[in-house]
Enzyme design. Structure first.
Site, PDB file in Angstrom:
ATOM      1  N   ARG A   1      -4.574  -2.247  -3.824  1.00 23.07           N
ATOM      2  CA  ARG A   1      -3.137  -2.741  -3.746  1.00 23.07           C
ATOM      3  C   ARG A   1      -2.215  -1.723  -3.160  1.00 23.07           C
ATOM      4  NH1 ARG A   1      -2.192  -6.796  -8.447  1.00 23.07           N
ATOM      5  NH2 ARG A   1      -2.825  -5.293  -9.809  1.00 23.07           N
TER       6      ARG A   1
ATOM      7  N   VAL B   1      -0.089 -13.018  -1.995  1.00 19.23           N
ATOM      8  CA  VAL B   1      -1.777 -12.439  -2.019  1.00 19.23           C
ATOM      9  C   VAL B   1      -1.705 -11.211  -3.001  1.00 19.23           C
ATOM     10  CG1 VAL B   1      -2.548 -13.742   0.115  1.00 19.23           C
ATOM     11  CG2 VAL B   1      -1.664 -11.494   0.048  1.00 19.23           C
ATOM     12  N   GLU B   2      -2.902 -11.052  -3.426  1.00 22.06           N
ATOM     13  CA  GLU B   2      -2.972  -9.819  -4.314  1.00 22.06           C
ATOM     14  C   GLU B   2      -2.159  -9.719  -5.327  1.00 22.06           C
ATOM     15  OE1 GLU B   2      -3.611  -5.870  -2.278  1.00 22.06           O
ATOM     16  OE2 GLU B   2      -5.057  -6.771  -0.943  1.00 22.06           O
ATOM     17  N   GLY B   3      -1.930 -10.936  -5.892  1.00 25.74           N
ATOM     18  CA  GLY B   3      -1.045 -11.004  -7.227  1.00 25.74           C
ATOM     19  C   GLY B   3       0.368 -11.338  -6.559  1.00 25.74           C
TER      20      GLY B   3
END
Ligand SMILES: Cc1cc2nc3c(=O)[nH]c(=O)nc-3n(C[C@H](O)[C@H](O)[C@H](O)COP(=O)(O)OP(=O)(O)OC[C@H]3O[C@@H](n4cnc5c(N)ncnc54)[C@H](O)[C@@H]3O)c2cc1C
Length: 839
Positions: A385, A507-509
């Site tokens: 991230r 995306v990615e949280g």
């Protein structure tokens, strides 16, 4: 006067004891000394205390209690054991999946900010940007070549597809295996290099970068490299590195988005037939959506919850989240059609399966890694991230600055380049700040990951901050370009970024969750110097050992809290003048001092918030969101000074650092003030107001004059503009819409004096500028400009006409080109869900 002096001395003494973390008995002695002095009449003439009597006896209680509590035999039963019980009730409950997320990452410079006394040597010890010659050559060679190949209009409009030649190029050059070690056939590049390579591609095409980014972030490649069996590594990694396999990673489903851990995708351990033999395996049913590269994938990474009702593996029934890789051609695997995310061209779609049997050795890491899936994902996410989205969001912001500084200087209205208008200076100044600060934080964070850290809190704040700042940068670029940004077509160089901003945010949280829950509510637990130790002590099954560890952590926490309150008060009443500054600050002293002061305030408010809210922390998201913002601002401020120093302290950057620091501190204060003003406990609110804002507001955004100075410098072609936009793709081809900007900007600057003469003549009516009139020739004829100036003005006129032109189309060309069967595609995924459930 004497009374005031005495009170100041007493207050100063208390603050000093607090700041230097005096122990219980030191406080007891100090209090006893003051009580004795009072009762011995030493203060007479300054303070008119009532004569000792009952009150006098009562006054001895605090030093006696504190002294007594300094003895372990008294402290244990009277303080520690009751506190142990009480804190157990207050502290946030940590679920299994949260615990794994907490254990996954590392704590780095974030802990320095939480400590309230950041250690500058640790900040300076983070390496500056360093690439190996091979990495640099790859950035300058194949990456540059790839960027030149990318035609965003072809990609996102005409083909709605990443062209075959682009796929072939990235596979052939090894782009898909940047994170795979050389040993296994990959490029083995550092996270810093990966970040810069991804950024450069993103600055050219946010669509195309996705096909490089996904294989180089959380997915089969990374998971096999880190956790795979030797067999899996030897077989799959070289294939992935060469692009013989295209991976995707399937975690999200219709019912499990942000709350991915509650997925309904299930695997059951069982015996079954595979390649003619009976083997132990898993029968899987799943339903996933939004999977990037899914439609093109040959290897599907799949997360599911594994159960073993017949206890074949002997690890209990609910084994937990597990990750396997399944060839897309395996019977029963359904690779659906494509989603159309924000009109993007990168492949994205659902996949599902019902009662699909796979052998156990398709689990990444084999049998020993069953049930370890969540930990594996969290460990990779803690580092990943910090790289993928921050790199593209940073490059995006730099590209917005590069394009907008040129366009604003070229586009004229009211007889002036629009860059000279104060209204336009505002978004331009924000763009400069964002490009500088995003790059500063990107580089520092990538350097941390390159040296092996997995900074979970920092990666979370980097993800949401850089993508949010990118969103603002794109909006600013749009406002500066006006209609030129809005009308889409091959010459529009902003639309692809605008379309894809929400993808990066989601995306990615998704950012709201990342801001309000992950960064602070979970981050505080991880980065706070004592909280995590307390939680671990409370959860220790050995109660004696637990209480010992709790005592250490708790006493440390109490002195830490007192030190924060005293330190914050001291630095606030002295306006930060005594804040800690490292050696060779060379003009950055005021910024270092204020970051130090702000950290003290943050540590105090964060600590009290956790203490007061305890388990309520996860739901009080308006407070935790603000604290996440405050923490982020402090982190970005630290990165700001570090970038300036790492870049060799260029004089031209000083005003930018001053601007970004002033704005960052003002935003920090806004976030902290918002937290305090909404603090749910009135006495605590009053206390925080008095300590943090004894004289009211501290910080103000940068002055308008400074912003104007920064914008003037950044709109000038040259070293500063190049440094602000370093490592993005910059075209110099006049047939490329962004290259045309560069070529025109240089001419516009060269023609500025001639342009002024012409404008003056037009204002005076000497020359008339209307369609059908050659006003430049007219101006030359009337001696307003020289012949060579007229020549230059003509070139500028022609180039500018191309820069400001927008595309237009035949109506037929604009018909949607993604198929006539669109109505049938509605609810496709729910059909898949239905079929998965019913089959
Ligand atoms: C283009 C695209 C590509 C993707 N690629 C992949 C991929 O390759 N593989 C994969 O597995 N997934 C992928 N995803 C899924 C992505 O990670 C999820 O969309 C994301 O995790 C959010 O889930 P959701 O969209 O269902 O939103 P929801 O979970 O429904 O959330 C909606 C909103 O509520 C907020 N929210 C939810 N819970 C909380 C909470 N506790 N506190 C505060 N706010 C909360 C969220 O922040 C969000 O703003 C992709 C998604 C998109 C759009």
């Amino acid at each position: 006067m004497a009374l005031l002096l005495l009170l100041l001395v007493l207050l100063g003494g208390a603050v000093a004891l607090g700041m230097y973390r005096a122990s219980g008995w030191q406080w007891a002695i100090a209090l006893a000394a003051v009580t004795f002095a009072w009762q011995a009449g030493i203060f007479h003439g300054t303070l008119h205390f009532p004569s000792p009597g009952f009150l006098g006896l009562l006054a001895w209680l605090p030093p006696i209690i504190l002294g007594a509590l300094s003895w372990e035999q008294v402290r244990r039963p009277l303080l520690i054991q009751p506190a142990f019980k009480m804190v157990k009730g207050i502290l946030p409950k940590v679920s299994d999946t949260e615990q794994q997320a907490l254990d996954a990452g590392t704590v780095g410079f974030d802990a320095e900010i939480f400590s309230g006394t950041p250690d500058w040597t640790k900040l300076r010890a983070i390496p500056p940007i360093v690439l190996t010659p091979e990495e640099q050559a790859f950035l300058d060679g194949p990456t540059e070549e790839l960027c030149r190949m990318l035609d965003h209009w072809q990609i996102r409009h005409r083909q709605r597809e990443i062209p075959e030649e682009v796929w072939d190029f990235v596979k052939a050059k090894g782009f898909l295996g940047m994170l795979i070690s050389k040993e296994h056939g990959g490029l083995g590049f550092s996270p810093q290099a990966q970040s810069l390579i991804l950024g450069k591609i993103a600055s050219r095409s946010p669509d195309a970068v996705t096909i490089v980014m996904v294989p180089n972030s959380l997915g089969p490649g990374e998971l096999i490299e880190k956790y795979g069996t030797d067999q899996q590594k030897h077989y799959y990694l070289p294939r992935l590195a060469q692009g013989l396999e295209v991976p995707c990673f399937s975690l999200t489903g219709p019912t499990s988005g942000s709350d991915a851990a509650t997925m309904r995708d299930i695997g059951t351990v069982t015996k079954g037939h595979f390649e003619g033999r009976e083997v132990t395996g898993i029968r899987l049913s799943w339903d996933k959506r939004y999977i990037t590269l899914g439609p093109n994938a040959t290897l599907v990474g799949l997360a599911f919850r594994l159960f073993d009702p017949e206890s074949i593996l002997g690890r209990g029934e609910d084994i937990g989240i597990t990750v396997a890789m399944i060839p897309a051609t395996h019977p029963g695997v359904n690779i659906g059609r494509r989603h159309l995310p924000s009109g993007a061209a990168f492949p994205n779609g659902p996949n599902w399966g019902k009662d699909v049997f796979i052998p156990l050795d398709w689990v990444i890491g084999g049998e020993k890694m069953v049930g370890q899936g969540w930990r594996m994902l969290m460990e990779c996410l803690a580092a990943g991230r910090a790289i993928s989205l921050p790199s593209s969001a940073t490059a995006g912001a730099k590209a917005m600055l590069r394009f907008s500084t040129a366009y604003a200087r070229i586009r004229r209205q009211f007889g002036l380049p629009i860059s000279r208008m104060e209204g336009i200076e505002e978004p331009l100044a924000r763009l400069v700040e964002t490009a500088y600060a995003n790059e500063a934080a990107r580089a520092v964070t990538a350097a941390m990951v390159s040296r092996g850290e997995k900074p979970s809190v920092i990666s979370a704040l980097m993800k949401y901050q850089t993508t949010e700042r990118m969103r603002r940068a794109v909006n600013d670029a749009f406002d500066i370009h006006g209609g030129r940004a809005i009308c889409d077509g091959p010459s529009n160089y902003l639309q692809s970024a605008y379309q894809l901003v929400p993808v990066g945010i989601t995306v990615e949280g998704a950012n709201i969750l990342t801001r309000t829950l992950i960064t602070f509510a979970q981050g505080a637990l991880r980065s706070h110097p004592y909280l995590y130790k307390e939680v671990q002590a409370l959860q220790d099954p050995d109660s004696e050992r637990g209480i010992d560890a709790f005592e250490d952590a708790f006493l440390g926490h109490v002195t830490f809290s007192v030190a924060n309150a005293s330190g914050a008060f001291f630095h606030n009443v002295t306006l930060g003048y005594f804040g800690n500054v490292p050696e060779r600050a060379e003009g950055l002293e005021p910024i270092y001092r204020q970051i130090w002061r702000a950290s003290r305030n943050f540590a105090l408010v964060a600590d009290l918030t956790v203490a007061m809210l305890g388990g309520g922390l996860k739901v009080k998201q308006k407070l935790t969101g603000r604290l996440a913002d405050a923490l982020s601002e402090l982190y970005f401020l630290c990165c700001l000074v570090k970038r300036f120093e790492d870049d060799g302290r260029p004089a031209a950057d000083r005003p930018i650092v001053a601007l970004a620091a002033a704005n960052g501190l003002a935003r920090f204060e806004e976030a902290l003030r918002g937290t305090i003003e909404n603090f749910p406990n009135a006495p605590a609110r009053a206390f925080l107001r008095a300590v943090v804002f004894p004289f009211g507001r501290h910080y103000y955004p940068a002055r308008d004059a400074l912003a104007s100075k920064v914008v003037r410098a950044a709109t000038e072609p040259g070293e500063l503009r190049d440094r602000l936009t370093r490592d993005i793709y910059i075209s110099s081809d006049p047939d490329d819409p962004t290259g045309l900007l560069e070529v025109t900007l240089k001419k516009v600057v060269a023609a500025e004096e001639a342009e002024k003469k012409l404008e003056r003549a037009i204002r005076l009516g000497t020359v008339r500028r209307y369609h059908g009139i050659d006003w430049i020739a007219d101006a030359a004829g009337k001696g307003v400009v020289t012949e060579s100036e007229a020549q230059l003005l003509k070139e500028v006129e022609a180039l500018t006409a191309r820069v400001i032109a927008v595309d237009h189309f035949d109506p037929l060309e604009l018909k949607p080109n993604y198929g006539a069967e669109s109505p049938g595609s509605l609810g496709h995924n729910s059909r898949a869900l239905g079929s998965a459930a019913a089959e």
